[in-house]
Design a protein around this motif. Structure first.
Motif: not given
Length: 177
Positions: A15-37
């Motif tokens: 069931a595992e999806v790569t981190n890159e695949d997950f992040m590519s689904r997000l908007t740029e602000p959400d990607r930055m927010n998740i990366s910061s977290l």
């Protein structure tokens, strides 16, 4: 908090999806927010010399965007197991206090994020038994202009156990070893 390849982990969860695949689904602000977290989580875990990890789960992984929130399961390995507690509720509360502590430390350095909702672990009122939980607890954090993040507590003892338990799509965001 080094990046560990799937081959090093051992048995892979289909069931595992790569981190890159997950992040590519997000908007740029959400990607930055998740990366910061993620960065703040890894830093705090290193400072505390604590094991654990974070994984994205839930609707964000498999349902159309936008979503009302991004669910992230947080595993904090305390070195204690279920047998060390009188009840499942006591275990959940101990893990939840550890989650609250690390979230508060993260937010001290990330002033643009704030806690907007806290739901403590609760006993299922239908059974009135501290061994049966209705909820393991969550902390919702938000940053203006991004999708809220719901940090989900877990009573699992190790991050690897939690990874193996997953049946729906998930992405490993951070691993503290």
């Amino acid at each position: 908090m080094e990046d560990i390849s799937k081959a090093e982990i051992g048995v892979l969860n289909p069931a595992e999806v790569t981190n890159e695949d997950f992040m590519s689904r997000l908007t740029e602000p959400d990607r930055m927010n998740i990366s910061s977290l993620i960065s703040a989580f890894e830093k705090k875990m290193r400072e505390r010399q604590q094991k654990g990890g974070m994984m994205a789960i839930g609707g964000i992984m498999e349902k159309p965007l936008p979503r009302k929130d991004i669910d992230i399961r947080v595993v904090l390995e305390t070195g204690r197991a279920r047998g060390d507690y009188d009840s499942q509720h006591e275990l959940a509360m101990d893990k939840f206090r550890a989650l609250q502590d690390i979230v508060s430390q993260i937010l001290l350095e990330n002033h643009d994020m704030r806690i907007t909702d806290v739901l403590e672990p609760t006993i299922d009122e239908e059974f009135q038994n501290p061994a049966i939980l209705k909820h393991e607890g969550t902390i919702k954090i938000e940053k203006d202009g991004t999708t809220p993040i719901e940090l989900l507590n877990t009573t699992g003892s190790t991050f690897e156990e939690e990874v193996k338990r997953q049946r729906r799509p998930f992405a490993i965001l951070a691993r503290a070893a």
